[in-house]
Design a protein around this motif. Structure first.
Motif, PDB file in Angstrom:
ATOM      1  N   PRO A  39       0.801  -1.223   0.000  1.00  0.00           N
ATOM      2  CA  PRO A  39       0.000   0.000   0.000  1.00  0.00           C
ATOM      3  C   PRO A  39       0.837   1.278   0.000  1.00  0.00           C
ATOM      4  N   SER A  40       2.061   1.216   0.546  1.00  0.00           N
ATOM      5  CA  SER A  40       2.875   2.437   0.550  1.00  0.00           C
ATOM      6  C   SER A  40       3.798   2.530  -0.657  1.00  0.00           C
ATOM      7  N   GLY A  41       3.659   1.608  -1.601  1.00  0.00           N
ATOM      8  CA  GLY A  41       4.437   1.733  -2.837  1.00  0.00           C
ATOM      9  C   GLY A  41       5.683   0.869  -2.890  1.00  0.00           C
ATOM     10  N   GLY A  42       5.948   0.098  -1.845  1.00  0.00           N
ATOM     11  CA  GLY A  42       7.110  -0.782  -1.848  1.00  0.00           C
ATOM     12  C   GLY A  42       6.851  -2.041  -2.655  1.00  0.00           C
ATOM     13  N   ARG A  43       7.859  -2.912  -2.696  1.00  0.00           N
ATOM     14  CA  ARG A  43       7.711  -4.136  -3.475  1.00  0.00           C
ATOM     15  C   ARG A  43       7.867  -5.336  -2.554  1.00  0.00           C
ATOM     16  N   ALA A  44       6.877  -6.223  -2.559  1.00  0.00           N
ATOM     17  CA  ALA A  44       6.892  -7.411  -1.703  1.00  0.00           C
ATOM     18  C   ALA A  44       6.755  -8.640  -2.594  1.00  0.00           C
ATOM     19  N   PRO A  45       7.076  -9.837  -2.057  1.00  0.00           N
ATOM     20  CA  PRO A  45       6.888 -11.047  -2.863  1.00  0.00           C
ATOM     21  C   PRO A  45       5.424 -11.195  -3.287  1.00  0.00           C
ATOM     22  N   GLY A  46       5.240 -11.725  -4.490  1.00  0.00           N
ATOM     23  CA  GLY A  46       3.887 -12.010  -4.970  1.00  0.00           C
ATOM     24  C   GLY A  46       3.852 -13.455  -5.417  1.00  0.00           C
ATOM     25  N   LEU A  47       3.573 -13.682  -6.708  1.00  0.00           N
ATOM     26  CA  LEU A  47       3.635 -15.058  -7.202  1.00  0.00           C
ATOM     27  C   LEU A  47       5.088 -15.531  -7.284  1.00  0.00           C
ATOM     28  N   ALA A  48       6.016 -14.593  -7.281  1.00  0.00           N
ATOM     29  CA  ALA A  48       7.428 -14.959  -7.142  1.00  0.00           C
ATOM     30  C   ALA A  48       7.834 -14.686  -5.697  1.00  0.00           C
ATOM     31  N   LEU A  49       8.527 -15.670  -5.089  1.00  0.00           N
ATOM     32  CA  LEU A  49       8.966 -15.487  -3.704  1.00  0.00           C
ATOM     33  C   LEU A  49      10.208 -14.633  -3.645  1.00  0.00           C
ATOM     34  N   LYS A  50      11.096 -14.857  -4.596  1.00  0.00           N
ATOM     35  CA  LYS A  50      12.329 -14.058  -4.590  1.00  0.00           C
ATOM     36  C   LYS A  50      12.975 -14.059  -5.962  1.00  0.00           C
ATOM     37  N   PHE A  69       1.102  21.299 -23.865  1.00  0.00           N
ATOM     38  CA  PHE A  69      -0.252  20.898 -23.475  1.00  0.00           C
ATOM     39  C   PHE A  69      -0.197  20.195 -22.123  1.00  0.00           C
ATOM     40  N   PHE A  70      -1.369  19.936 -21.585  1.00  0.00           N
ATOM     41  CA  PHE A  70      -1.425  19.485 -20.188  1.00  0.00           C
ATOM     42  C   PHE A  70      -1.524  17.969 -20.064  1.00  0.00           C
ATOM     43  N   VAL A  71      -1.025  17.460 -18.947  1.00  0.00           N
ATOM     44  CA  VAL A  71      -1.027  16.004 -18.754  1.00  0.00           C
ATOM     45  C   VAL A  71      -1.182  15.673 -17.274  1.00  0.00           C
ATOM     46  N   LEU A  72      -1.817  14.530 -17.018  1.00  0.00           N
ATOM     47  CA  LEU A  72      -1.714  13.898 -15.701  1.00  0.00           C
ATOM     48  C   LEU A  72      -1.081  12.548 -15.970  1.00  0.00           C
ATOM     49  N   SER A  73       0.078  12.284 -15.420  1.00  0.00           N
ATOM     50  CA  SER A  73       0.721  11.011 -15.733  1.00  0.00           C
ATOM     51  C   SER A  73       1.258  10.364 -14.469  1.00  0.00           C
ATOM     52  N   TYR A  74       1.523   9.079 -14.568  1.00  0.00           N
ATOM     53  CA  TYR A  74       2.011   8.362 -13.388  1.00  0.00           C
ATOM     54  C   TYR A  74       2.806   7.136 -13.810  1.00  0.00           C
ATOM     55  N   PRO A  75       3.735   6.694 -12.950  1.00  0.00           N
ATOM     56  CA  PRO A  75       4.497   5.485 -13.272  1.00  0.00           C
ATOM     57  C   PRO A  75       3.727   4.225 -12.861  1.00  0.00           C
ATOM     58  N   ASP A  76       4.230   3.061 -13.296  1.00  0.00           N
ATOM     59  CA  ASP A  76       3.548   1.794 -12.994  1.00  0.00           C
ATOM     60  C   ASP A  76       3.896   1.238 -11.626  1.00  0.00           C
ATOM     61  N   TYR A  77       4.884   1.821 -10.971  1.00  0.00           N
ATOM     62  CA  TYR A  77       5.323   1.283  -9.679  1.00  0.00           C
ATOM     63  C   TYR A  77       5.985   2.408  -8.894  1.00  0.00           C
ATOM     64  N   GLY A  78       6.201   2.178  -7.614  1.00  0.00           N
ATOM     65  CA  GLY A  78       6.679   3.245  -6.761  1.00  0.00           C
ATOM     66  C   GLY A  78       8.158   3.540  -6.956  1.00  0.00           C
ATOM     67  N   ALA A  79       8.475   4.384  -7.918  1.00  0.00           N
ATOM     68  CA  ALA A  79       9.852   4.807  -8.160  1.00  0.00           C
ATOM     69  C   ALA A  79       9.829   6.045  -9.051  1.00  0.00           C
ATOM     70  N   PRO A  80      10.468   7.134  -8.616  1.00  0.00           N
ATOM     71  CA  PRO A  80      10.451   8.361  -9.426  1.00  0.00           C
ATOM     72  C   PRO A  80      10.997   8.147 -10.835  1.00  0.00           C
ATOM     73  N   GLU A  81      12.007   7.264 -10.972  1.00  0.00           N
ATOM     74  CA  GLU A  81      12.572   7.063 -12.309  1.00  0.00           C
ATOM     75  C   GLU A  81      11.546   6.448 -13.263  1.00  0.00           C
ATOM     76  N   GLY A  82      10.593   5.697 -12.706  1.00  0.00           N
ATOM     77  CA  GLY A  82       9.519   5.152 -13.529  1.00  0.00           C
ATOM     78  C   GLY A  82       8.703   6.269 -14.164  1.00  0.00           C
ATOM     79  N   GLN A  83       8.594   7.370 -13.462  1.00  0.00           N
ATOM     80  CA  GLN A  83       7.910   8.551 -13.993  1.00  0.00           C
ATOM     81  C   GLN A  83       8.816   9.305 -14.966  1.00  0.00           C
ATOM     82  N   TYR A  84      10.068   9.572 -14.542  1.00  0.00           N
ATOM     83  CA  TYR A  84      10.949  10.409 -15.365  1.00  0.00           C
ATOM     84  C   TYR A  84      11.264   9.797 -16.719  1.00  0.00           C
TER      85      TYR A  84
END
Lengths: 308, 551
Positions: B96-107, B445-460
C-alpha cells in the motif's frame, strides 16, 4: 407493403452510410479508448488496427460492415470487446421497456389532461395550459436531474442509478427516467387532444347529437373522441420519435445500460460498429412506427381504407 | 506510465476533470512495511483507512467507465487497472505504501548481474483449481513481450534476451544489461500471470467480455455483461491464507461524473477512487460518506511539446514555471486534494525504496510555494523572449485543464509572454497524446501522468529519455539519459536512488515538463465501509478489494 419495405431498406442504407462516413471522418481512434489515451507502442497499434480492420480504406470498411450485416453479423465493438449483436441483445430490451413506459405515461396523461382541458373550459383549462407549457419547456435532461436530486438523492424514494433486475425493481428504476422523458411529449399530446376535441365539439354532427338528446359520454367517446383521434394518433409518432431521441440523454443521466447510453459513449469513442448497430435499430424503429400509425388510421377512419 | 484519461460525457452536466487517485499502501497493522516518510507538503496524506471488522454481502465499485478488457497486457487505464488488481496477482506485489513485496514470485536471485532467477510460490492455483507453474509464468511474460500479440507493455522487456522455465517453479530471465526497472514493472500489470491453457484456447479473445480470463487473484469473475457490469466474487481457494476478504461480491461498473455523485449520495455506489475533484467539498460534507485523501503517483504538469518555439529556451521554461500561482490553481481545481510539487515525480512514488534519500533531495530543491514574477521577468528578458507567443493545447470542457490554462495564461501575461490557446473538445482531447496531427503547432499541453510502480525514475523515463513514450519535444540531455540508464542497471537501492536524485536535479533545472501539482488519491466510500488503502496501490495490487469491509 412491398414499397414500404423498399423505402425502409433504402432509408437504412443511406443512414448507415452517412453515419459511417461521419464517424470515419471525425478525429480520433477507438484505440484511444482502450489505452486511456497513452501513446501505444507501434507494435500494439499495428496488431489492433489489423484485428479491428481499422487500417482499411473507407469504402472497403463500409462494404465489409455492410456485407456482414446482410449475413446477420453486426460486427465487433472495439470499445466493449464484444459482438455488437450480443451487446444489442443485452441492451435493447431495457431501452424498449423505458421508451414504452414513457410512451404509456405520455399517452395516458396527455389524453387525460387534454380531455379535461377540452371539456372544462375556464380555470381547469387554464391550469392545464400552464402545466403543459411548463413541462414542454423543460428539457428532459434538466427534468431528469431535478427529479433525481429531489426524489432520489434527497428523499430516497427511487433508486438513482441503473435499471434494476426483476419486474418490481425494474419498474422502480425506470419510473423517474420515464417521467423525465414523458414530460415534453405529454404536453404535446394534451394540447393536440384539447384542440382537436374542441374542434369536434363545435362540429354539426356533435351539435345534432346533442339536440337529439344523446347522452354526454356517448357523445364524447363516439362522436368527439373518434373523430378527434386522427391528429392525436399522428402525434404519437412525434411522441415516440421524441422519446427515441431523448433516450440516450436520459439513459446517461440515470446510468441506464440501454442502447442510448451506449450510443453516446461509443460515438465519442468512435466505435463505429457499435454506433452503427444501435442506429440501424433506431432508424428501423422509426420506420416501423410510421407504418403502425398508417395502419391505425385505417382502423380509425374507414374512409381511408376505401380510398386506397 | 500513463496519462490520466480525462473522461467526460455531458459538458453541461459534468465538467469531468476527474482525478482518480489512490494509492500506495501498507500502514501500521497491514504488515507490509509502513513507511513513515513525510514531507512538508503532504503530512496529512494517508495510506490506510481504519481496519474493517464486518463481512459485507455485495458492494458496487464505481469506475469512470466500464472495463473493456481483463487481459492485463491490454490494461492501461484506471478501470482495467482497478479490476485486474482484484482478479490477478503479479510476480511481485506493490505494498500500500508503494514498496515491493513477494507475490507469485517469492524471490529473485542473480547468479550473475544479467540473469534474474525467479523462484515461484508453491501451492498457487488458478480460479479453476489448476496449479500455477513456471510454464504459465513463461507464457504470460513471453506473451507480454511479444510485439505480435500487441500488448501495451512490450517496451519494458527491451533488455530481456530470453525467458525460460528452469524448473517447475523456477523461471530464468536472461538480460542484455542488468535491469531494476523490469522488476518494478513485474509488480504491475505486465507482471500479472494468466493461465496458459485457458489463454491459448481463448486466443485473441482472451480477456474480452464473452470469454473472460483466468487468474490466481482473490476475486474471480462471476458474470460480465454490458448491462450489469463485471461481477466478481471471492475466490474460495485463494493461495494467500493471510488474506480474508470481507466483501463477498463486487460489481465493477462505469458511471459518468454526475451518476457517480448521485450513486454515492444514494448509497448505490459503495466505493470509488474516481470522483470529480470539483465536488470534493460537497462529498466531504455528506454525512453518509467517508472521503480520504491519500498519497498517489500522479503528476499534473504542462508538457513542453516543441523545442523549436519559445519554450525551447530553458530560461523561458524556468521563467514560466517560476511565475505560476500554483496555490491558487490547486485550491480552485482540486479543492485542496493536491500538493505543491517540488519535482516532476509525486512523493507518493518514493515508497518503493530509499524514501529518505528522495526526501532530502526534494527538500533541497527550490520551492514553488509562491510565484517570483520579478526574477521570471528578468529571465524572459535575458532570453529575448519578451512579447513572444506560445501556443497551448487545452480543453475548455475539462475544468482541471481549463484552470491550468488560465494559470499559465496569467503567469505568461505577468512576465511578458503571449499565450494562444488552442481548444479541443473533451471527447477528442485524447488525440493530442496519440496523434501528431492533433499536436501540430502546439508548444505545450497538459497532462496527468504516473508510473507503474513506486519509483520516481519510472515517472521520469517517460519524458526525459529520447525513447520515452511521453517525450513529445525530442528532449535529449545526454547527462540525464546516462544517469537514468545507470540507475536502471544499479542493484544497490541507495546507490540507485542517488543516481535518480542527481538526474532529478538536472531535470528540474531543464524542465522538459513544467510541474503544476501533485494530485492526491481520493478514496470515497459509504460511511459504513472502511479498510481500503487511500493510496495508489489500488491500481496494481488487491489491497483495496480485500481490505474493504463493514465497520
Amino acid at each position: 407493403m412491398g414499397r414500404r419495405l423498399g423505402v425502409m431498406a433504402a432509408t437504412l442504407l443511406v443512414s448507415s452510410f452517412v453515419i459511417f462516413g461521419a464517424l470515419y471522418l471525425a478525429p480520433g481512434t477507438p484505440l484511444a479508448a482502450l489505452s486511456g489515451g497513452k501513446n501505444l507502442p507501434p507494435s500494439a497499434v499495428r496488431v489492433l488496427e489489423r484485428r479491428f480492420d481499422l487500417n482499411q480504406p473507407f469504402l472497403e470498411r463500409y462494404w465489409h460492415w455492410l456485407t456482414g450485416v446482410l449475413h446477420g453479423d453486426f460486427g465487433y465493438s472495439v470499445v466493449h470487446q464484444s459482438n455488437v449483436s450480443t451487446l444489442l441483445g443485452q441492451e435493447l430490451p431495457i431501452s424498449a421497456e423505458l421508451i414504452l413506459y414513457a410512451g404509456l405515461l405520455t399517452i395516458v396523461f396527455g389524453i387525460g389532461l387534454g380531455m379535461v382541458s377540452a371539456l372544462r373550459p375556464g380555470k381547469v383549462d387554464d391550469v392545464v395550459l400552464a402545466l403543459t407549457a411548463g413541462s414542454a419547456a423543460m428539457p428532459a435532461f434538466v427534468a431528469g436531474i431535478v427529479l433525481l436530486l429531489i426524489l432520489s438523492v434527497d428523499l430516497g424514494w427511487f433508486p438513482a442509478l441503473g435499471q434494476g433486475a426483476g419486474f418490481v425493481s425494474r419498474f422502480r428504476h425506470l419510473t423517474l427516467p420515464a417521467v423525465a422523458m414523458a414530460l415534453a411529449g405529454f404536453a404535446l399530446v394534451a394540447r393536440i387532444t384539447r384542440t382537436s376535441m374542441r374542434e369536434q365539439l363545435q362540429n354539426e354532427h356533435v351539435q345534432t347529437a346533442v339536440s337529439r338528446g344523446v347522452g354526454y359520454w356517448p357523445i364524447v367517446t363516439r362522436h368527439v373522441m373518434r373523430n378527434a383521434s386522427i391528429p392525436i394518433v399522428t402525434s404519437f409518432v412525434v411522441v415516440f420519435a421524441t422519446l427515441i431521441a431523448l433516450d440516450p440523454v436520459v439513459e446517461s443521466v440515470f446510468s441506464i445500460s440501454g442502447v442510448g447510453g451506449t450510443l453516446v459513449n461509443d460515438a465519442l469513442e468512435k466505435d463505429i460498429p457499435s454506433v452503427q448497430g444501435v442506429c440501424l435499430v433506431l432508424v428501423a424503429a422509426f420506420v416501423v412506427l410510421n407504418t403502425l400509425v398508417d395502419l391505425a388510421y385505417r382502423v380509425l377512419d374507414p374512409r381511408l381504407k376505401s380510398r386506397s | 506510465m500513463r496519462i490520466r484519461r480525462e473522461h467526460f460525457l455531458w459538458p453541461t452536466l459534468a465538467t469531468g476533470a476527474a482525478v482518480a487517485v489512490a494509492a500506495a499502501g501498507g500502514g501500521s497493522g497491514v504488515g507490509v512495511g509502513h513507511l513513515s516518510f513525510k514531507n512538508a507538503a503532504d503530512t496529512h496524506l494517508q495510506i490506510n483507512t481504519p481496519t474493517a471488522t464486518k463481512a459485507v454481502r455485495s458492494v458496487t465499485w464505481g469506475l469512470y467507465r466500464d472495463v473493456n478488457s481483463v487481459d492485463p497486457i491490454f490494461g492501461f487505464d484506471y478501470p482495467e487497472n482497478t479490476v485486474d488488481s482484484a482478479l490477478c496477482d503479479a510476480l511481485f506485489r506493490q505494498t500500500p505504501s508503494g514498496g515491493r513485496a513477494p507475490g507469485l514470485a517469492l524471490k529473485v536471485s542473480n547468479p550473475n548481474p544479467t540473469t534474474d532467477v525467479l523462484t515461484l510460490r508453491p501451492g498457487v492455483t488458478f480460479w479453476d483449481g489448476h496449479p500455477m507453474t513456471s510454464a504459465d509464468v513463461v507464457y504470460s511474460l513471453q506473451r507480454a513481450a511479444n510485439t505480435k500479440v500487441g500488448g501495451f507493455y512490450t517496451s519494458i522487456f527491451n533488455r530481456v534476451k530470453s525467458i525460460s522455465a528452469t524448473g517447475k517453479l523456477q523461471v530464468t530471465l536472461k538480460l542484455t544489461q542488468p535491469d531494476q526497472w523490469l522488476l518494478g514493472e513485474l509488480s504491475s500489470l505486465p507482471g500479472m500471470i494468466i493461465e496458459k491453457s485457458f489463454a491459448t484456447k481463448a486466443g485473441t479473445k482472451y480477456g474480452t467480455m464473452g470469454v473472460g480470463g483466468m487468474c490466481t487473484g482473490p476475486y474471480m469473475i462471476k458474470s460480465w455483461t454490458a448491462k450489469n457490469g463485471l461481477i466478481a466474487v471471492k475466490n474460495p481457494h485463494y493461495w494467500d491464507r493471510s488474506i480474508h476478504p470481507w466483501v463477498n461480491q463486487y460489481t465493477f461498473k462505469g458511471f459518468t461524473d454526475s451518476a457517480m455523485t448521485s450513486g454515492l449520495e444514494t448509497g448505490a455506489i459503495g466505493i470509488t477512487y474516481s470522483t470529480d475533484p470539483t465536488i470534493l467539498q460537497a462529498l466531504k460534507g455528506n454525512k453518509k460518506l467517508s472521503v480520504t485523501q491519500g498519497s498517489s503517483y500522479i503528476t499534473d504538469a504542462l508538457i513542453v511539446a516543441n523545442n523549436k518555439g519559445p519554450l525551447g529556451n530553458v530560461k523561458v521554461r524556468q521563467a514560466l514555471s517560476m511565475a505560476l500561482d500554483r496555490q491558487a490553481y490547486i485550491k480552485a481545481t482540486y479543492q485542496g486534494a493536491a500538493q505543491m510539487p517540488n519535482t516532476l515525480a509525486n512523493p507518493g512514488t518514493w515508497g518503493g525504496y530509499e524514501p529518505s534519500i528522495f526526501q532530502a533531495a526534494y527538500n533541497a530543491l527550490p520551492s514553488y510555494k509562491s510565484p517570483n514574477i520579478a526574477a521570471a521577468k528578468k529571465l524572459i528578458q535575458q532570453a529575448g523572449a519578451t512579447g513572444k507567443t506560445i501556443t497551448i493545447g487545452m480543453s475548455n470542457q475539462i475544468t482541471q485543464i481549463q484552470n491550468a490554462a488560465t494559470t499559465v495564461e496569467d503567469a505568461a501575461a505577468n512576465i511578458g509572454l503571449k499565450v494562444k490557446l488552442k481548444t479541443f473538445p473533451a471527447a477528442t482531447w485524447i488525440d493530442v497524446f496519440t496523434s501528431a496531427k492533433a499536436r501540430a503547432g502546439l508548444d505545450a499541453f497538459f497532462v496527468l501522468s504516473y508510473p507503474d510502480y513506486g519509483a520516481p525514475e519510472g515517472q521520469y523515463q517517460q519524458f526525459v529519455l529520447p525513447t520515452g513514450s511521453l517525450n513529445y519535444s525530442g528532449f535529449n540531455d545526454p547527462t540525464i539519459t546516462k544517469l537514468l540508464n545507470r540507475s536502471r542497471s544499479t542493484a544497490n537501492a541507495a546507490a540507485r536512488a542517488r543516481l535518480v536524485v542527481q538526474a532529478q536535479k538536472l531535470i528540474m533545472q531543464q524542465l522538459p515538463w513544467i510541474p503544476l501539482s501533485d494530485p492526491d488519491t481520493v478514496l470515497v466510500t459509504q460511511k459504513n465501509l472502511t479498510g481500503a488503502p487511500a493510496s495508489f496501490s489500488y491500481m496494481y495490487a488487491p489491497w483495496a478489494a480485500v481490505k474493504l469491509g463493514g465497520r
